[in-house]
Design an enzyme around this catalytic site. Structure first.
Site, short mmCIF file in Angstrom:
data_model
loop_
_atom_site.label_atom_id
_atom_site.label_comp_id
_atom_site.label_asym_id
_atom_site.label_seq_id
_atom_site.Cartn_x
_atom_site.Cartn_y
_atom_site.Cartn_z
N CYS A 130 0.85 -1.19 0.00
CA CYS A 130 0.00 0.00 0.00
C CYS A 130 0.89 1.25 0.00
CB CYS A 130 -0.93 0.01 1.22
SG CYS A 130 -2.14 1.34 1.18
N THR A 382 -26.15 2.02 11.29
CA THR A 382 -27.24 1.75 10.33
C THR A 382 -28.07 3.00 10.12
OG1 THR A 382 -29.14 0.34 9.82
CG2 THR A 382 -28.82 0.95 12.13
N TYR A 383 -28.61 3.11 8.94
CA TYR A 383 -29.54 4.19 8.62
C TYR A 383 -30.91 3.58 8.28
CZ TYR A 383 -25.03 6.49 8.08
OH TYR A 383 -23.75 6.95 8.31
N ASN A 384 -31.03 2.27 8.55
CA ASN A 384 -32.27 1.52 8.27
C ASN A 384 -32.72 1.68 6.82
OD1 ASN A 384 -32.87 2.60 11.48
ND2 ASN A 384 -32.91 0.41 11.00
N THR A 385 -31.73 1.65 5.93
CA THR A 385 -32.04 1.74 4.49
C THR A 385 -31.29 0.65 3.74
OG1 THR A 385 -30.23 3.29 4.07
CG2 THR A 385 -32.39 4.23 4.58
N THR A 394 -31.26 -3.94 9.06
CA THR A 394 -30.12 -4.54 8.36
C THR A 394 -29.20 -5.33 9.28
OG1 THR A 394 -28.78 -2.54 8.63
CG2 THR A 394 -30.14 -2.68 6.65
#
Length: 488
Positions: A130, A382-385, A394
């Site tokens: 890297c 999470t954004y629950n999408t 999720t």
């Protein structure tokens, strides 16, 4: 809590002028060359990532006040805002935790000197070729007073650091082979020995930069314009387009038709959501026996060996990077290949929460807490999408990703049904995960684009945060268990 200090005489001014942050047009470049006789560099990349359109990354800081504040604080502290932070800016809660932890590891009081910390970062990043991270820490190493001779190669560094090479190699590629004997060799090396506190600091740095190399390759991070490999002085061939347009990603090159791509994979998200629903219903109806759960783990562990990394070809690291480590041919090998057997690492016997956390915190105060917050942030974020769908739980998917990575390292959770992994993670996704985690230098844009094609770039960056943190925790578990066994 105090900042560690570096020799003042070796510190250099690393601030940027306003002109460093702007790109100029062809006419201005021509006038500058004519009037001043200077060569004006132009960026080689269109933005912070080769995989994600620049406008999407920059839009985040414009609409999110919290992200903008974090960026400003990071620039004030370091005199720079690197492209890794810009891409992580999709998830400001995580970025804040990440920067806080990295700042503590590199700049606050600790067992290791500042230049040792950056040199260990160079060693760790070099194992995965890297160059982005290597170049970043070469500059930091020199700035805090590091000896330039060490940069000629690992054999030019002190014996104490050379002895760390074996640990670096095993942790980066085959951490399941680490034993208390490796730890004993470092702690009892006479005048070149490490203390337990120093070793914990070194282990955390090694695992941090191994996993950060995975994120760097997984998101296609490009060098900044002022960095090595980030600019050129050659004039562009852009036809009627202005250099400013191309440099700022406003040209038409490398753009693809997202609409047609979405049409080709129409229904991908809905299929995944339906599988999650069905698995939840199965959980509610019946629970597999412990014997069946163990069988499913062994089956998934075996199948993970059959997943090939990208092209599965051996790469030869460049001299600039390979000088910082030994045995460049040493890489990831599946732990049960050719009939070799390594006992499964049961989290119920040694876990981060019950064992590793307290060991780190005892020998390197506050770091255990910082790491734990970062792990929890990545795991629970999470954004629950899911793509265009809202109000989606999720957690099942996030757990499958995390546990699949640990499964590849032989780590088993007794209470998890590994049969869910094959239901939720398709083969292209598994190839991407294994490549990014085990051989990140082989990650390609094609691989990045081949999984979750209907999902947003921010969601793919979220996946990469999960992969990075799960990998770091897996390495830490093996290292800390070996240290614990040495101590007892």
């Amino acid at each position: 809590m105090r900042h560690a200090t570096a020799p003042i005489e070796n510190m250099e001014n690393n601030s940027f002028s306003v002109s460093d942050l702007f790109k100029i047009c062809t006419q201005c470049e021509r006038l500058s060359k004519k009037d001043l006789g200077v060569r004006i560099p132009r960026p080689l990349a269109n933005g912070p990532s080769r995989f994600i359109p620049e406008k999407e990354i920059l839009q985040v800081s414009k609409v999110d006040v919290r992200t903008q504040t974090i960026f400003e604080d990071a620039f004030a502290a370091l005199g720079r805002l690197d492209n890794i932070s810009l891409v992580m800016g999709f998830h400001p809660q995580y970025l804040e935790s990440f920067l806080r932890t990295q700042h503590y590891l590199l700049q606050m009081d600790g067992p290791l000197s500042l230049y040792y910390r950056h040199y260990i970062g160079i060693m760790a990043a070099a194992r995965h070729q890297c160059s982005y991270l290597v170049n970043l820490h070469v500059n930091d190493f020199l700035q805090v007073g590091g000896d330039p001779k060490w940069l000629n190669g690992l054999d030019g560094a002190p014996q104490k650091l050379q002895h760390l090479g074996e640990l670096n190699k095993i942790l980066a590629h085959r951490p399941w082979l680490l034993t208390k004997t490796h730890i004993e060799q470092l702690l009892k090396a006479e005048e070149h020995s490490w203390s337990l506190a120093e070793l914990i600091h070194a282990v955390v740095l090694l695992t941090h930069y191994h996993s950060l190399a995975s994120f760097t390759f997984g998101c296609g991070i490009s060098p900044e314009i002022h960095s090595e490999g980030g600019h050129t002085f050659r004039p562009p061939s852009v036809g009627q387009y202005c250099v400013c347009d191309i440099a700022n990603g406003n040209g038409h090159a490398n753009h693809h038709d997202d609409m047609s791509a979405n049409q080709e994979v129409s229904g991908e998200v809905e299929v995944l959501m339906e599988k999650m629903k069905q698995l939840q219903e199965c959980r509610d109806e019946e629970e597999a026996s412990q014997e069946e759960m163990a069988t499913r783990f062994e089956r998934e562990k075996t199948e993970s060996m059959l997943v090939a990394t990208a092209e599965d070809e051996e790469g030869v690291p460049s001299r600039d990077v390979s000088r910082h480590f030994e045995d460049p041919s040493y890489g990831y090998k599946d732990f049960s290949r050719r009939g070799e057997h390594v006992p499964t690492f049961r989290v119920q016997d040694y876990s981060w929460e019950d064992h590793g956390y307290s060991l780190v915190n005892r020998l390197y105060p506050d770091v255990g807490q910082l790491l734990d917050e970062k792990f929890q942030m990545a795991y629970n974020l999470t954004y629950n999408t899911m793509a265009m769908h809202k109000d989606v739980d999720t957690s099942m998917l996030r757990r499958a990703i995390w546990n699949y990575i640990h499964c590849m390292f032989g780590i088993r959770y007794d209470d998890y049904d590994y049969g869910e992994i094959n239901q939720l993670l398709d083969r292209s996704f598994k190839v991407y995960i294994k490549t990014m985690v085990c051989s990140p230098e082989k990650t390609t844009k094609r691989m990045y684009e081949s999984f979750w094609r209907q999902f947003q770039h921010s969601e793919k960056v979220h996946v990469n945060l999960l992969l990075m943190e799960a990998r770091m925790q897996a390495e830490l578990l093996y290292a800390l268990r070996a240290i614990t066994r040495y101590m007892t």
